[in-house]
Design a protein around this motif. Structure first.
Motif: not given
Length: 425
Positions: A265-272, A305-308, A333-338
């Motif tokens: 649960l964070d800023t998202g994940v660059r799954v690639s 894409a925005a944070s890492g 699990m993206k819980v922070f907007p860009d």
């Protein structure tokens, strides 16, 4: 019973109904006896016959000031209730009784609601959006309820308010509802619904990312000593009680996390990213626009894409080079907007989905938090853990007492602190 009814506004109607019952009973007796007798006098004494007709007249006819018959009566709420046109006398009496029962039941429901709501406290946290602007997200929850009850809270919201989230407790999720509005609109929402128990109400609060240690991949600590040695001294450090030994060995019984689903649960994940070896998948995002479940991969859903920050945390969890559980399935699990910060309501949404629909065994990883302790956050994670979701949270990375932060202070949560490379701090 009559004496008790005098204490209510419906005393007159109750007396009238009882006289109706008396009249009906008497008339039934009279009819049976008159069939075998030529006059009432041979059946009952004359005074009783006079009383019978008086009772019949009082119970059957209600006259206004002009002596005209009216078939309406006053209910216990002070309003007039009237039978429908064309009703027989029996139907009229039944209609009266049903109306009074409905009014009394409504009064009882209103009183029960008032008793429940008298114990409600609306908690406005000082750093919440509501405290700053007068309007924002409110979290309403019960200790236990059904999904149907939660759904009912979303019906007929006050004008100007809007729904942000509703839980699904009947499927193992949270008995929670989030609405956006003012304090007055929350009062209106509470007063317009029935509650099975006393609701808890708090403003939602903003959450923040736990900062990572300020190093880059060019730092010597990230250099891979050899193919057989860990690429990060962090891995080398966590499998030993003290110091470094140039190795990282996960316990054999852990199977390196194989078969386990870890939800980051964070800023998202660059799954690639190649360090995930194809084991990472974009699963869900909740950033203030409702719940979005990610579709077929690859996708921009739940991206980083925005944070890492989220990708970094996911790499620590399960990356091939720097991860602890190198065979676990990673869920973004993206819980922070860009842009901007998030609210704990976004986390609540994702936790509810993990509880109801997330593949198991499940671990929720949170490198986020907020200063302070909050009843609704504690309730959410206690219920998640009770439902079989392992919750792991960062202590803070700022050298302060973790018990002063959420969710780090929650006893059911596994709170992880940072340490240095060779010592025990």
């Amino acid at each position: 019973w009559l004496a008790a009814r005098f204490e209510t506004r419906g005393a007159y109607v109750s007396i009238k109904l009882n006289l109706s019952v008396l009249r009906s009973a008497m008339l039934a007796v009279v009819r049976r006896n008159v069939a075998a007798s030529s006059s009432l006098g041979s059946v009952f004494p004359k005074p009783f016959v006079l009383f019978l007709f008086f009772a019949t007249w009082v119970a059957a006819v209600d006259r206004n000031g002009n002596g005209e018959e009216t078939q309406c009566w006053e209910g216990s709420d002070g309003k007039k209730a009237c039978p429908r046109k064309g009703m027989s006398a029996l139907q009229t009496r039944k209609h009266e009784a049903e109306t009074i029962v409905a009014i009394e039941e409504d009064d009882e429901a209103n009183q029960a609601r008032a008793n429940i709501l008298s114990g409600v406290k609306l908690v406005v946290h000082g750093h919440s959006e509501v405290a700053k602007t007068g309007r924002g997200p409110w979290i309403i929850w019960l200790d236990n309820c059904s999904t149907e009850e939660v759904n009912s809270w979303a019906r007929n919201l006050p004008r100007g308010a809007r729904e942000r989230f509703r839980g699904n407790p009947s499927r193992g999720g949270l008995c929670s509802f989030i609405m956006e509005g003012t304090k007055e609109q929350v009062h209106e929402e509470l007063a317009s619904h029935s509650w099975s128990s006393t609701p808890h109400v708090e403003t939602d609060v903003p959450m923040y990312l736990i900062p990572e240690v300020n190093v880059t991949e060019d730092d010597p600590s990230f250099a891979q000593v050899s193919q057989d040695n860990p690429s990060s001294w962090g891995l080398d450090r966590i499998d030993d009680r003290h110091g470094l030994d140039n190795s990282y060995n996960a316990p054999p019984e852990s199977h390196q996390g194989e078969g386990v689903h870890i939800y980051v649960l964070d800023t998202g994940v660059r799954v690639s990213h190649t360090d995930f070896g194809g084991r990472a998948v974009a699963t869900m995002e909740s950033v203030g626009n409702g719940r979005t479940l990610c579709g077929p991969q690859p996708t921009t859903c739940a991206g980083d894409a925005a944070s890492g920050h989220g990708t970094h945390c996911a790499g620590t969890v399960g990356g091939i080079k720097s991860g602890v559980a190198k065979k676990a399935k990673i869920h973004g699990m993206k819980v922070f907007p860009d842009v901007g910060s998030g609210d704990f309501g976004y986390v609540l949404d994702t936790i509810d989905w993990i509880m109801t629909d997330g593949p198991r065994p499940a671990v929720a990883s949170l490198s986020l938090g907020a200063a302070g302790q909050y009843a609704h956050i504690t309730d959410v994670f206690n219920k998640a853990v009770a439902a079989g979701v392992v919750v792991v949270a960062a202590a803070g990375n700022d050298g302060k007492e973790a018990c002063d932060y959420s969710p780090a202070h929650i006893t059911s949560v596994i709170t992880v602190g940072a340490m240095d490379d060779v010592g025990d701090k």
